[in-house]
Structure formats: structure tokens, C-alpha cells
Motif scaffolding. Sequence first.
Motif, PDB file in Angstrom:
ATOM      1  N   SER A   8      -2.492   8.645   5.299  1.00 14.02           N
ATOM      2  CA  SER A   8      -1.949   9.051   3.997  1.00 14.02           C
ATOM      3  C   SER A   8      -0.604   8.361   3.821  1.00 14.02           C
ATOM      4  CB  SER A   8      -1.768  10.565   3.926  1.00 14.02           C
ATOM      5  OG  SER A   8      -3.020  11.219   3.975  1.00 14.02           O
ATOM      6  N   ARG A   9      -0.378   7.827   2.639  1.00 17.16           N
ATOM      7  CA  ARG A   9       0.894   7.143   2.373  1.00 17.16           C
ATOM      8  C   ARG A   9       1.269   7.361   0.912  1.00 17.16           C
ATOM      9  NH1 ARG A   9       3.098   1.940   0.961  1.00 17.16           N
ATOM     10  NH2 ARG A   9       4.777   1.319   2.384  1.00 17.16           N
ATOM     11  N   LYS A  10       2.457   7.893   0.696  1.00 18.38           N
ATOM     12  CA  LYS A  10       2.916   8.155  -0.664  1.00 18.38           C
ATOM     13  C   LYS A  10       4.296   7.554  -0.855  1.00 18.38           C
ATOM     14  CE  LYS A  10       3.280  11.811  -4.129  1.00 18.38           C
ATOM     15  NZ  LYS A  10       3.038  13.249  -4.412  1.00 18.38           N
ATOM     16  N   THR A  11       4.420   6.737  -1.906  1.00 16.77           N
ATOM     17  CA  THR A  11       5.711   6.155  -2.279  1.00 16.77           C
ATOM     18  C   THR A  11       5.920   6.390  -3.771  1.00 16.77           C
ATOM     19  OG1 THR A  11       4.904   3.964  -2.937  1.00 16.77           O
ATOM     20  CG2 THR A  11       5.265   4.321  -0.572  1.00 16.77           C
ATOM     21  N   ALA A  12       7.005   5.871  -4.287  1.00 19.94           N
ATOM     22  CA  ALA A  12       7.254   5.966  -5.726  1.00 19.94           C
ATOM     23  C   ALA A  12       6.269   5.120  -6.528  1.00 19.94           C
ATOM     24  CB  ALA A  12       8.683   5.535  -6.029  1.00 19.94           C
ATOM     25  N   GLU A  13       5.552   4.209  -5.814  1.00 19.17           N
ATOM     26  CA  GLU A  13       4.651   3.283  -6.499  1.00 19.17           C
ATOM     27  C   GLU A  13       3.169   3.606  -6.310  1.00 19.17           C
ATOM     28  OE1 GLU A  13       7.721  -0.501  -6.000  1.00 19.17           O
ATOM     29  OE2 GLU A  13       6.137  -0.170  -4.533  1.00 19.17           O
ATOM     30  N   THR A  14       2.821   4.177  -5.158  1.00 19.18           N
ATOM     31  CA  THR A  14       1.413   4.465  -4.870  1.00 19.18           C
ATOM     32  C   THR A  14       1.256   5.760  -4.077  1.00 19.18           C
ATOM     33  OG1 THR A  14       1.456   3.189  -2.802  1.00 19.18           O
ATOM     34  CG2 THR A  14       0.750   2.019  -4.796  1.00 19.18           C
TER      35      THR A  14
END
Length: 196
Positions: A8-14
Motif C-alpha cells: 500500500s502506498r499513499k502520497t499527495a499524487e496517488t
Amino acid sequence: MLRTSEISRKTAETDIFLTLSLDGKGESQIDTGIGFLDHMLTLFASHGRFNLTVKCRGDLQVDCHHSAEDIGICLGKAFEKALGDKRGIRRYGHIILPMDETLILSACDISGRSSFNYSVKYPTEKIGEFDTELVEEFFISFVRNCPMSLHIRELAGGNSHHIAEGVFKAVARTLRTAVSRDPDTFNEIPSTKGVL
């Protein structure tokens, strides 16, 4: 030993959720919001015999770049995690794959060292809404996060869709060989160093 992973990976872009099984049947559930990338990842799973789930919500109002790059990051991390200490893998894989008029060479060494060599030219800048340069960005991200030597070369080609499809299929089949278990060295690390 199950060779699976979940990322799982969450950034401001994805915002990405990805699952991978190296010893699957090529089943996939892909939803990136980018039709062409969905198609490529479905082919990748099928030709690699990997079970793959990818769900991505990205800033597509900007363009496809962040989504393609970050999915490459997550897929690389998933391979690295699923491979563990890499005990018993074949390590190397290669193929020369035809796709109609297109011919793609792919070769890899799952060495623990990142090296990427990409010599592919596309007749068009886009395939639908997808920028063809993002194929390279995807695999750069992949190799940085599952350290390996990966070479991709276009030996012939005339249609951008065929070239990109040939690349994804060729890499999938190359990895399918490289990550497969070698019955002759099942409990061994395939390196004289004793570690990959």
C-alpha cells in the motif's frame, strides 16, 4: 513457501493498493484509471503467470505520469518482498519476443543491483491518452525498487501499441523465468557471494 506480497502506498499524487503472487495462474484485477496501462498490466500478469491486483487512484487531471511511475514503484517493491532472500530462483531470464512487425529483446539478472538499459523508439508520442515515454518511466521505477539488471531493446517495430505491448510481454516472460524455482539449486542462493 508462499511467494506473495501486499503493498500500500499513499502520497499527495496517488493512492495505490497492490497484491502479487509469483506462483499464480496469470489472474489479474487491474484498475489504474488509465485504460492502456490496465491493458499492459493485464498482459504482464498473464504472460508472467503472476496473480496481480492493482488499484490506483491518481491525479489523472494532471496526466498519467505520477500513476505510471508510482505503480512501477509498488510493483518493484512487491517483487522484492515476494522474492525474500531469493533462495532457489533461477536469477536470470531472457527472451526475444515477436509481436506482429515488432521484435523485442528482454534480459534480466535479479542481482540485487539496479541497472536499466532501454533502447526503444516509438513512432508516436501517445497511445490513446497514454504517453509512450511512460513505459520507460514505469520500468525505471520497477528496477529501482526490485534491484536487478534489466535490458530492453527494440530490434524491429513500426506500431507504437505493438512495441509497448511487446515490451510488457517480453519483460513478463523474462521475469517468469528469472523468478522461477530451479529444482537443482532449490535451497541455494544463486550467487558465489551467498547473498543477492
